[in-house]
Motif scaffolding. Structure first.
Motif, PDB file in Angstrom:
ATOM      1  N   GLU A  91       0.826  -1.205   0.000  1.00 27.47           N
ATOM      2  CA  GLU A  91       0.000   0.000   0.000  1.00 27.47           C
ATOM      3  C   GLU A  91       0.866   1.264   0.000  1.00 27.47           C
ATOM      4  O   GLU A  91       0.545   2.241  -0.631  1.00 27.47           O
ATOM      5  CB  GLU A  91      -0.906   0.024   1.248  1.00 27.47           C
ATOM      6  N   TYR A  92       1.954   1.211   0.768  1.00 21.49           N
ATOM      7  CA  TYR A  92       2.832   2.386   0.855  1.00 21.49           C
ATOM      8  C   TYR A  92       3.741   2.543  -0.362  1.00 21.49           C
ATOM      9  O   TYR A  92       4.041   3.653  -0.771  1.00 21.49           O
ATOM     10  CB  TYR A  92       3.733   2.299   2.099  1.00 21.49           C
ATOM     11  N   ILE A  93       4.244   1.426  -0.897  1.00 17.45           N
ATOM     12  CA  ILE A  93       5.382   1.539  -1.829  1.00 17.45           C
ATOM     13  C   ILE A  93       5.055   1.191  -3.278  1.00 17.45           C
ATOM     14  O   ILE A  93       5.914   1.326  -4.142  1.00 17.45           O
ATOM     15  CB  ILE A  93       6.568   0.644  -1.361  1.00 17.45           C
ATOM     16  N   LYS A  94       3.803   0.790  -3.547  1.00 18.07           N
ATOM     17  CA  LYS A  94       3.537   0.283  -4.900  1.00 18.07           C
ATOM     18  C   LYS A  94       3.750   1.356  -5.971  1.00 18.07           C
ATOM     19  O   LYS A  94       4.085   1.038  -7.099  1.00 18.07           O
ATOM     20  CB  LYS A  94       2.143  -0.348  -4.989  1.00 18.07           C
ATOM     21  N   PHE A  95       3.640   2.626  -5.597  1.00 14.19           N
ATOM     22  CA  PHE A  95       3.828   3.691  -6.601  1.00 14.19           C
ATOM     23  C   PHE A  95       5.274   3.751  -7.101  1.00 14.19           C
ATOM     24  O   PHE A  95       5.571   4.364  -8.117  1.00 14.19           O
ATOM     25  CB  PHE A  95       3.401   5.048  -6.009  1.00 14.19           C
TER      26      PHE A  95
END
Ligand SMILES: Nc1ncnc2c1ncn2[C@@H]1O[C@H](COP(=O)(O)OP(=O)(O)OP(=O)(O)O)[C@@H](O)[C@H]1O
Ligand SMILES: CCCC(=O)O
Length: 358
Positions: free
Chosen positions: A320-324
């Protein structure tokens, strides 16, 4: 038919000693000898565990009917030596001296090279260490801490970082030396490294209070409050280390270093466990973001590994935090025994010259 090389592989960890006997790339024997806190707390310092760990290894191998005369080398996970480059090093007397004195501090892996040397001396075969925790490939700018008397150091799970980074690069159809990766080792300690074309140019010193907290380590703490805490509790350096390194992180908040237990607590509705676990994930994600910046956003993938990468809850919350940031590859667990064996084999097969520790 050409006989494959046979190696004894030794990997002392904070709570266990892993042993294996390899013939070529194939493990013939594999064992994780677990050491309870009661067993280990009897020893004041890690070096005092030397006889206990060595005897545990030899007793186990005797029980297996091991023929020591068939061994060609002993390979171990090395410890807190001087900063060195990655690769396979022959264990020499200076290395043993530095491991004994804990050149850069205490760590269970200090025992690896010492035990390997002792066994190898008796058998008149070589002893090696591979990618020890002090592998140092930091770029110069990363050494500057912000306070001149203190320089940042590279202390991390180098063996597993390198092994998993090679696998990830292969999966991406690249050579490790051509790939940019953020590798995240999620073990009892947690290290997050920026791998730039084969070099770990920045990484949190997982043993010495940098980066996220982990099952057993406090990670970075607010300086001023830490100094006040030391003062108020009149703590020696050793006492402080005991609290922050072995009893920090999840242990400090939840009284366990076991990710599976924390999962059970969360599933049974324990709100504190959920909040603390989320905070650990949040801190790890922040560290990943830092490494992505170190690589100037040019990363081929983020690679999650170590025991906690088995935890699907953690992995999905982390995403959720790092997928970008891009592609995320997950290699749960660690492949340290195989990596140690392969490091020894490369030398025995004359594919690599062992480095000299001097
Ligand atoms: N399936 C799982 N779910 C949740 N946590 C897990 C799972 N499997 C292992 N763990 C956790 O992973 C952590 C240990 O990871 P690992 O075995 O990589 O570390 P270690 O070898 O003890 O320490 P280090 O890697 O720092 O040297 C422990 O907290 C363990 O409970
Ligand atoms: C491998 C050194 C870091 C740690 O044990 O946490």
């Amino acid at each position: 038919m050409k006989q494959e090389h046979r190696l004894l592989v030794i990997n002392p960890g904070s709570t266990s000693t892993k042993i294996a006997v390899y013939e070529g790339e194939s493990p013939l024997i594999e064992k994780k000898l677990e050491h309870s806190p009661e067993e280990l707390n009897k020893f004041q310092d890690i070096i005092d565990q030397y006889d206990f760990r060595k005897d545990s290894i030899l007793n186990f191998l005797d029980e297996q009917g091991m023929n020591f005369n068939k061994l060609d080398a002993v390979v171990a996970r090395g410890g807190l030596l001087k900063p060195i480059s990655g690769g396979t090093f022959k264990v020499n007397d200076l290395m043993v001296e530095h491991l004994r004195q804990g050149y850069q501090g205490e760590h269970a892996s200090n025992l690896g090279g010492i035990i390997a040397k002792e066994i190898s001396n008796q058998l008149d075969i070589p002893a090696y260490i591979v990618d020890p925790v002090v592998v140092d490939e930091l770029q110069d700018i990363a050494r500057i801490s912000g306070f001149e008397p203190i320089e940042r150091k590279s202390i991390f799970h180098a063996l597993n970082h390198k092994a998993v980074a090679r696998k990830a690069a292969a999966q991406l159809g690249k050579k490790y030396e051509e790939a940019n990766l953020v590798v995240v080792h999620l073990g009892g300690g947690i290290s997050v490294g920026a791998h730039n074309c084969g070099d770990v140019i920045d990484v949190n010193n997982a043993l010495d209070g940098e980066g996220p907290f982990s099952p057993e380590r406090s990670g970075g703490l607010p300086n001023g409050d830490l100094v006040r805490y030391i003062d108020e509790h009149n703590l020696t350096w050793k006492e402080l280390k005991r609290q922050l390194v072995g009893n920090g992180g999840l242990v400090s908040y939840l009284d366990t270093n076991d990710g599976k237990k924390v999962q059970e607590m969360i599933q049974s509705g324990d709100e504190k466990a959920e909040k603390v676990y989320e905070a650990m994930i949040y801190q790890i994600a922040k560290e990943i973001g830092s490494c992505a910046v170190v690589l100037k956003g040019e990363l081929d993938a983020i690679v999650l590994t170590g025991g906690l990468a088995h935890d699907e809850y953690l992995v999905s919350r982390m995403k959720e935090y790092i997928k970008f940031l891009g592609e995320i590859l997950v290699f749960p667990g660690e492949d340290e025994m195989q990596s140690l064996a392969e490091g020894g084999l490369r030398v025995l097969r004359n594919e690599e010259t062992p480095k000299d520790y001097s």
